[in-house]
Design a protein around this motif. Structure first.
Motif, PDB file in Angstrom:
ATOM      1  N   ALA A 107       0.858  -1.181   0.000  1.00 36.48           N
ATOM      2  CA  ALA A 107       0.000   0.000   0.000  1.00 36.48           C
ATOM      3  C   ALA A 107       0.895   1.232   0.000  1.00 36.48           C
ATOM      4  CB  ALA A 107      -0.902  -0.009   1.227  1.00 36.48           C
ATOM      5  N   CYS A 108       0.946   1.927  -1.121  1.00 36.49           N
ATOM      6  CA  CYS A 108       1.811   3.101  -1.257  1.00 36.49           C
ATOM      7  C   CYS A 108       1.004   4.342  -0.890  1.00 36.49           C
ATOM      8  CB  CYS A 108       2.365   3.187  -2.668  1.00 36.49           C
ATOM      9  SG  CYS A 108       3.445   1.777  -3.067  1.00 36.49           S
ATOM     10  N   PHE A 109       1.147   4.754   0.360  1.00 36.65           N
ATOM     11  CA  PHE A 109       0.287   5.750   0.983  1.00 36.65           C
ATOM     12  C   PHE A 109       0.340   7.101   0.268  1.00 36.65           C
ATOM     13  CE2 PHE A 109      -0.179   9.087   4.252  1.00 36.65           C
ATOM     14  CZ  PHE A 109      -1.437   8.799   4.739  1.00 36.65           C
ATOM     15  N   THR A 110       1.532   7.630   0.047  1.00 37.88           N
ATOM     16  CA  THR A 110       1.659   8.969  -0.521  1.00 37.88           C
ATOM     17  C   THR A 110       1.246   9.009  -1.990  1.00 37.88           C
ATOM     18  OG1 THR A 110       3.439   9.460   1.027  1.00 37.88           O
ATOM     19  CG2 THR A 110       3.258  10.879  -0.909  1.00 37.88           C
ATOM     20  N   GLU A 111       1.562   7.938  -2.723  1.00 35.97           N
ATOM     21  CA  GLU A 111       1.269   7.896  -4.155  1.00 35.97           C
ATOM     22  C   GLU A 111      -0.179   7.509  -4.440  1.00 35.97           C
ATOM     23  OE1 GLU A 111       3.175   8.663  -7.851  1.00 35.97           O
ATOM     24  OE2 GLU A 111       4.095   8.588  -5.870  1.00 35.97           O
ATOM     25  N   ALA A 135      -5.866   7.118  -6.949  1.00 33.76           N
ATOM     26  CA  ALA A 135      -5.923   8.572  -6.875  1.00 33.76           C
ATOM     27  C   ALA A 135      -6.175   9.218  -8.225  1.00 33.76           C
ATOM     28  CB  ALA A 135      -4.625   9.105  -6.273  1.00 33.76           C
ATOM     29  N   THR A 136      -6.849   8.520  -9.133  1.00 34.26           N
ATOM     30  CA  THR A 136      -7.070   9.090 -10.463  1.00 34.26           C
ATOM     31  C   THR A 136      -8.084  10.220 -10.444  1.00 34.26           C
ATOM     32  OG1 THR A 136      -8.699   7.362 -10.869  1.00 34.26           O
ATOM     33  CG2 THR A 136      -6.460   6.965 -11.667  1.00 34.26           C
ATOM     34  N   GLU A 137      -9.081  10.135  -9.556  1.00 31.91           N
ATOM     35  CA  GLU A 137     -10.129  11.163  -9.518  1.00 31.91           C
ATOM     36  C   GLU A 137      -9.954  12.126  -8.346  1.00 31.91           C
ATOM     37  OE1 GLU A 137     -13.831   9.143  -9.525  1.00 31.91           O
ATOM     38  OE2 GLU A 137     -13.570   8.324 -11.547  1.00 31.91           O
ATOM     39  N   ARG A 138      -9.477  11.626  -7.217  1.00 26.14           N
ATOM     40  CA  ARG A 138      -9.206  12.467  -6.058  1.00 26.14           C
ATOM     41  C   ARG A 138      -8.149  11.790  -5.201  1.00 26.14           C
ATOM     42  NH1 ARG A 138     -12.881  11.033  -1.576  1.00 26.14           N
ATOM     43  NH2 ARG A 138     -14.327   9.399  -2.256  1.00 26.14           N
ATOM     44  N   VAL A 154      -8.293  -2.738   1.633  1.00 23.34           N
ATOM     45  CA  VAL A 154      -7.328  -1.639   1.744  1.00 23.34           C
ATOM     46  C   VAL A 154      -8.031  -0.428   2.357  1.00 23.34           C
ATOM     47  CG1 VAL A 154      -5.751  -0.104   0.515  1.00 23.34           C
ATOM     48  CG2 VAL A 154      -6.087  -2.450  -0.299  1.00 23.34           C
ATOM     49  N   PRO A 155      -7.817  -0.141   3.651  1.00 18.67           N
ATOM     50  CA  PRO A 155      -8.357   1.093   4.227  1.00 18.67           C
ATOM     51  C   PRO A 155      -7.672   2.309   3.611  1.00 18.67           C
ATOM     52  CG  PRO A 155      -7.748  -0.497   5.934  1.00 18.67           C
ATOM     53  CD  PRO A 155      -7.148  -0.990   4.651  1.00 18.67           C
ATOM     54  N   ASP A 156      -8.467   3.341   3.306  1.00 19.86           N
ATOM     55  CA  ASP A 156      -7.982   4.539   2.632  1.00 19.86           C
ATOM     56  C   ASP A 156      -8.303   5.747   3.507  1.00 19.86           C
ATOM     57  OD1 ASP A 156      -7.681   6.807   0.962  1.00 19.86           O
ATOM     58  OD2 ASP A 156      -8.152   5.640  -0.835  1.00 19.86           O
ATOM     59  N   ARG A 157      -7.252   6.337   4.097  1.00 24.13           N
ATOM     60  CA  ARG A 157      -7.460   7.417   5.054  1.00 24.13           C
ATOM     61  C   ARG A 157      -8.042   8.667   4.408  1.00 24.13           C
ATOM     62  NH1 ARG A 157      -2.678  10.440   8.341  1.00 24.13           N
ATOM     63  NH2 ARG A 157      -2.591  11.557   6.357  1.00 24.13           N
ATOM     64  N   ALA A 158      -7.557   9.041   3.228  1.00 25.53           N
ATOM     65  CA  ALA A 158      -7.988  10.284   2.597  1.00 25.53           C
ATOM     66  C   ALA A 158      -9.411  10.206   2.079  1.00 25.53           C
ATOM     67  CB  ALA A 158      -7.038  10.659   1.455  1.00 25.53           C
TER      68      ALA A 158
END
Length: 335
Positions: A107-111, A135-138, A154-158
């Motif tokens: 899981a590449c958090f920043t990318e 992260a293609t749309e946001r 995969v939990p997604d913080r953002a």
């Protein structure tokens, strides 16, 4: 019985204590005494998983763009870097071994990417097999790979979502769907119930909660939720680790309150707060049961790891900015 305790931590900080081990340290663990045996030159080894058959430790390197494979063919002194792979994505904050044994997933958090890397029989990396850009749309911040059932979550913080992926040996995973969580929750990690495949627990990093989830074919559905903080606490806090110990107690680490919140899950869909265990230092990024009755709490900003035996006795190990702890038996051989 002699085992090997492995601690990894950030190496790019300017406040690492003089004289303490840093990076990837291998300690002899015997009779509740830890003795440093070897260090391996890996930058920012902040999450790792041991693959006993190949005798390889797969290491993710926070803030970098690489994964490293560390072979340990004999005792701890034999540890050496076997291979390094460039992911082309920043900050692999977490990785997991596929249950099929043919890949690791990061899981590449920043990318905002989930990257699958194939494994060769000798334990080295065999190239990037798949890449999913969330992260293609946001903005996206995937923080963990959690295998279970026929795929992984995969939990997604953002995005305040849990993404669901399919998995099959030899193929690249596919995104099956994303389940929204309350705005501002900040999903970080989830822990599977040890005896119920249909239940998991989600750590909400940004709102200091733990939530019981029903896991089904249609996705994750939230059930009971509870605060990880004591009543009346008004300081800053963010949640990090979540795990269920062998006795069936749920724990979540608080960074700010600097504690391990405990929960009764005799009703598995309604976590009930039961107290707070001192984390042993500031900012417990990692916490987990590394052996039955033995909990490791890695206080990143205190540069120490507390090993807590049956909730009472403690052993403290100085280690620079620790981010992950494992206890393995190097004498055990898997076919």
């Amino acid at each position: 019985m002699t085992q090997t305790l492995i601690i990894g931590g950030y190496t790019d900080r300017d406040d690492l204590p003089v004289g303490a081990a840093s990076g990837l340290g291998l300690y002899q663990w015997r009779d509740d005494v830890a003795s440093l045996v070897a260090t391996v030159p890996v930058d920012n080894p902040t999450w790792f998983e041991w693959e006993a058959r190949r005798r390889v430790l797969y290491v993710s390197q926070s803030s970098l763009t690489t994964l490293t494979a560390v072979a340990i063919p004999g005792d701890a002194r034999s540890a050496r870097v076997l291979d390094v792979i460039e992911l082309g994505a920043v900050n692999p904050a977490h990785l997991a071994l596929a249950p099929t044994g043919d890949a690791v997933v990061a899981a590449c958090f920043t990318e905002g990417q989930v990257v699958t890397v194939a494994l060769a029989e000798d334990g080295s990396f065999d190239g990037v097999r798949g890449r999913v850009d969330l992260a293609t749309e946001r903005n996206a911040e995937p923080h963990q790979i959690s295998f279970g059932g026929s795929g992984f979550a995969v939990p997604d913080r953002a995005r305040d979502e849990i993404h669901r992926f399919s998995w099959a040996a030899g193929s690249a995973p596919k995104l099956r769907g994303s389940d929204p969580q309350p705005a501002g929750r900040g999903p970080r990690h989830l822990a599977r119930h040890p005896r119920r495949e249909d239940i998991a627990y989600l750590a909400g990093e940004l709102d200091s909660t733990v939530t019981a989830l029903r896991a089904g074919a249609a996705g994750f559905e939230a059930a009971g939720s509870a605060s990880t903080l004591p009543t009346g606490y008004e300081g800053e806090n963010s949640v990090a680790a979540v795990f269920v110990d062998a006795a069936g107690t749920l724990y979540v680490s608080n960074r700010g309150h600097d504690s391990l919140a405990s929960f009764d899950i005799s009703d598995p869909l309604a976590p009930r707060p039961t107290g707070h265990l001192d984390a042993g230092g500031r900012t417990p990024r990692f916490a987990g049961e590394i052996a039955p009755g033995l909990i490791a709490s890695a206080a990143m900003d205190s540069h120490s790891v507390d090993l807590i035996r049956d909730g009472r006795s403690r052993i403290r190990i100085a280690h620079g900015a620790p981010g992950c702890v494992r206890l393995i038996d190097l004498d055990a051989r898997e076919a």
